[in-house]
Design a protein around this motif. Structure first.
Motif, PDB file in Angstrom:
ATOM      1  N   ILE A  33       0.834  -1.135  -0.184  1.00  0.00           N
ATOM      2  CA  ILE A  33      -0.089  -0.001   0.087  1.00  0.00           C
ATOM      3  C   ILE A  33       0.801   1.292   0.076  1.00  0.00           C
ATOM      4  O   ILE A  33       1.440   1.398   1.117  1.00  0.00           O
ATOM      5  N   THR A  34       1.103   1.742  -0.915  1.00  0.00           N
ATOM      6  CA  THR A  34       2.177   2.784  -1.295  1.00  0.00           C
ATOM      7  C   THR A  34       1.452   4.167  -0.942  1.00  0.00           C
ATOM      8  O   THR A  34       0.177   4.504  -1.616  1.00  0.00           O
ATOM      9  N   ILE A  35       1.936   4.999  -0.190  1.00  0.00           N
ATOM     10  CA  ILE A  35       1.291   6.272   0.244  1.00  0.00           C
ATOM     11  C   ILE A  35       2.049   7.539   0.097  1.00  0.00           C
ATOM     12  O   ILE A  35       3.278   7.346  -0.146  1.00  0.00           O
ATOM     13  N   ASP A  36       1.325   8.759  -0.042  1.00  0.00           N
ATOM     14  CA  ASP A  36       2.202   9.955  -0.320  1.00  0.00           C
ATOM     15  C   ASP A  36       1.363  10.844   0.648  1.00  0.00           C
ATOM     16  O   ASP A  36       0.464  10.669   1.364  1.00  0.00           O
ATOM     17  N   LEU A  37       1.726  12.066   0.547  1.00  0.00           N
ATOM     18  CA  LEU A  37       1.164  13.217   1.467  1.00  0.00           C
ATOM     19  C   LEU A  37      -0.141  13.357   1.096  1.00  0.00           C
ATOM     20  O   LEU A  37      -1.009  13.528   2.270  1.00  0.00           O
ATOM     21  N   ILE A  38      -0.603  12.991  -0.001  1.00  0.00           N
ATOM     22  CA  ILE A  38      -2.168  13.382  -0.274  1.00  0.00           C
ATOM     23  C   ILE A  38      -2.739  12.015  -0.033  1.00  0.00           C
ATOM     24  O   ILE A  38      -3.979  12.178   0.308  1.00  0.00           O
ATOM     25  N   SER A  39      -2.348  10.990  -0.592  1.00  0.00           N
ATOM     26  CA  SER A  39      -3.107   9.719  -0.668  1.00  0.00           C
ATOM     27  C   SER A  39      -3.162   9.070   0.800  1.00  0.00           C
ATOM     28  O   SER A  39      -4.031   7.968   1.155  1.00  0.00           O
ATOM     29  N   ALA A  40      -2.213   9.492   1.630  1.00  0.00           N
ATOM     30  CA  ALA A  40      -2.029   8.568   3.218  1.00  0.00           C
ATOM     31  C   ALA A  40      -3.423   8.319   3.724  1.00  0.00           C
ATOM     32  O   ALA A  40      -4.032   7.327   4.149  1.00  0.00           O
ATOM     33  N   LYS A  41      -4.326   9.478   4.082  1.00  0.00           N
ATOM     34  CA  LYS A  41      -5.403   9.253   4.924  1.00  0.00           C
ATOM     35  C   LYS A  41      -6.497   8.535   4.112  1.00  0.00           C
ATOM     36  O   LYS A  41      -7.205   7.613   4.684  1.00  0.00           O
ATOM     37  N   ARG A  42      -6.689   8.805   2.698  1.00  0.00           N
ATOM     38  CA  ARG A  42      -7.701   7.933   1.934  1.00  0.00           C
ATOM     39  C   ARG A  42      -7.502   6.286   1.914  1.00  0.00           C
ATOM     40  O   ARG A  42      -8.285   5.511   2.007  1.00  0.00           O
ATOM     41  N   LYS A  43      -5.940   6.118   1.492  1.00  0.00           N
ATOM     42  CA  LYS A  43      -5.716   4.688   1.563  1.00  0.00           C
ATOM     43  C   LYS A  43      -5.499   3.981   3.022  1.00  0.00           C
ATOM     44  O   LYS A  43      -5.830   2.784   2.896  1.00  0.00           O
ATOM     45  N   GLN A 113       6.350   4.005   0.929  1.00  0.00           N
ATOM     46  CA  GLN A 113       6.251   5.122   0.441  1.00  0.00           C
ATOM     47  C   GLN A 113       5.991   5.105  -1.104  1.00  0.00           C
ATOM     48  O   GLN A 113       6.207   3.933  -1.619  1.00  0.00           O
ATOM     49  N   ASP A 114       5.338   6.219  -1.729  1.00  0.00           N
ATOM     50  CA  ASP A 114       4.827   5.973  -2.939  1.00  0.00           C
ATOM     51  C   ASP A 114       6.211   6.054  -4.166  1.00  0.00           C
ATOM     52  O   ASP A 114       7.297   6.481  -3.545  1.00  0.00           O
ATOM     53  N   GLY A 115       6.085   5.273  -5.133  1.00  0.00           N
ATOM     54  CA  GLY A 115       7.165   5.077  -5.957  1.00  0.00           C
ATOM     55  C   GLY A 115       8.050   3.714  -5.912  1.00  0.00           C
ATOM     56  O   GLY A 115       8.846   3.896  -6.396  1.00  0.00           O
ATOM     57  N   PHE A 116       7.438   3.015  -4.750  1.00  0.00           N
ATOM     58  CA  PHE A 116       8.420   1.703  -4.458  1.00  0.00           C
ATOM     59  C   PHE A 116       7.393   0.498  -5.226  1.00  0.00           C
ATOM     60  O   PHE A 116       6.344   0.324  -4.727  1.00  0.00           O
TER      61      PHE A 116
END
Length: 378
Positions: A33-43, A113-116
């Protein structure tokens, strides 16, 4: 004597039983589950008792000094924004655990983190640990996919401590999960500088009353590159610099040999060292040296020539104006040490070299002489 033989027999039987249980109960990782600043709360919204905190640390990198020989240019070696995006997770859900160097969600996805990518990683090939040790108290994540690598430890992992300390004093965190690895001397040495002893380090799959996980991200720029974080670099530098003995003698012009490695060797290193010695350089190796010893060598150096590798992590301890010449494979542009050179305001040069099997390189001595003259060290 018979009793000792019997005990050894019981140990073998016990190991076989563990292997059978592991085969029956083990589960493969599902993915990331890759997350970034924008998607973290949603995912992560469907997981109970997970608190998500995010913030941004601004830093605009400018005034870089970067030169190369004609024909050796890479577009990624250009100005970048070194701002950092922080995600901090507080987890009181007992179905989460740390395993295989990752935070594992109840559905057996690793949160990262996103991009992995998942496919092709070591994580995708190994089964998750079924033996999860439970600890009382709070455990903080202090690992990554290559936590045993010297550069990854100094640049990515150790700086996570600064994020935790922004929310919770480090003394209030009971344990730190480093991953299922054999602790390296540099890990123990640097953690001790921050006041974290071996008794607080966990190297087995685990869960606790509360888990803490932090991610430090930068945004893609230029040709899709993730540059490094100025704030992460700054933290590690500030932790280690006070411990070095800068007054100790070390050469002013150094060539950093690759050391005991299996790949990215310089196949004509003897010839390279012979040439560099003729213009005043001394060959040094970081193998077997303490972090503070490596840091002192780089701090004292005025000119550094080195093939791309983890030893150049120590560039974060160098001084402004240091001349750096990094030797790359012609097929592998990697911006880690370029980023650091920008942060310390070094005079940074890079040179492409012929790539051979196993990512080894052959250095063109004429080109090396030309770039040394360009840098005014020959």
């Amino acid at each position: 004597m018979k009793l000792m033989v019997f005990k050894k027999y019981l140990i073998k039987i016990k190991r076989k039983i563990y292997r059978l249980i592991n085969f029956a109960l083990v589960k493969k990782p599902k993915g990331f589950i890759t997350i970034d600043l924008i998607s973290a709360k949603r995912k992560l919204k469907n997981f109970d008792n997970v608190t998500i905190n995010t913030y941004t640390e601004e830093y605009e990198q400018d005034n870089i000094f970067c030169k190369n020989l004609p024909g050796d240019s890479w577009s990624s070696m250009s100005p970048f924004n070194a701002s950092t995006f922080i995600i901090f997770l507080e987890i009181s859900n007992s179905s989460f655990r740390f395993s295989n160097n990752y935070l594992i969600a109840p559905d057996n996805n690793a949160i990262y983190q996103d991009g992995f990518p998942f496919k092709g990683t070591l994580f995708s090939k190994y089964s998750l640990s079924w033996r999860i040790k439970k600890f009382k108290g709070t455990i903080a994540f202090l690992s990554n996919s290559w936590v045993e690598n010297y550069y990854h430890w100094l640049a990515f992992t150790l700086p996570l401590l600064r994020i935790y300390n922004n929310f919770i004093p480090l003394d209030s965190i009971n344990y730190f999960y480093v991953g299922e690895v054999q602790l390296s001397n540099f890990q123990v040495e640097t953690l001790k500088m921050i006041g974290i002893g071996r008794e607080r380090i966990i190297t087995t799959a685990c869960k606790g009353d509360k888990l803490l996980t932090a991610f430090s991200l930068t945004k893609k720029q230029n040709t899709g590159i993730f540059y490094r974080s100025f704030h992460d670099y700054s933290f590690t530098r500030k932790v280690i610099l006070p411990y070095i003995q800068s007054q100790l003698y070390s050469p002013k012009k150094i060539y950093v040999a690759r050391g005991d490695v299996n790949k990215r060797k310089v196949i004509n290193e003897k010839e390279v060292i012979k040439y560099l010695s003729s213009i005043g350089f001394v060959s040094v190796s970081m193998d077997g040296k303490k972090v503070i010893e490596q840091a002192a060598i780089f701090f004292n150096a005025e000119a550094i020539v080195a093939p791309h590798g983890a030893a150049l992590a120590n560039l974060m301890f160098s001084r402004e104006g240091t001349i750096v010449i990094e030797l790359f494979s012609e097929q592998n542009c990697e911006i880690s040490h370029f980023s650091t050179a920008c942060f310390i305001k070094a005079n940074y040069y890079y040179m492409k070299c012929k790539q051979l099997q196993n990512s080894n390189i052959e250095v063109d001595l004429e080109k090396l002489n030309a770039i040394c003259q360009m840098a005014k060290v020959a």
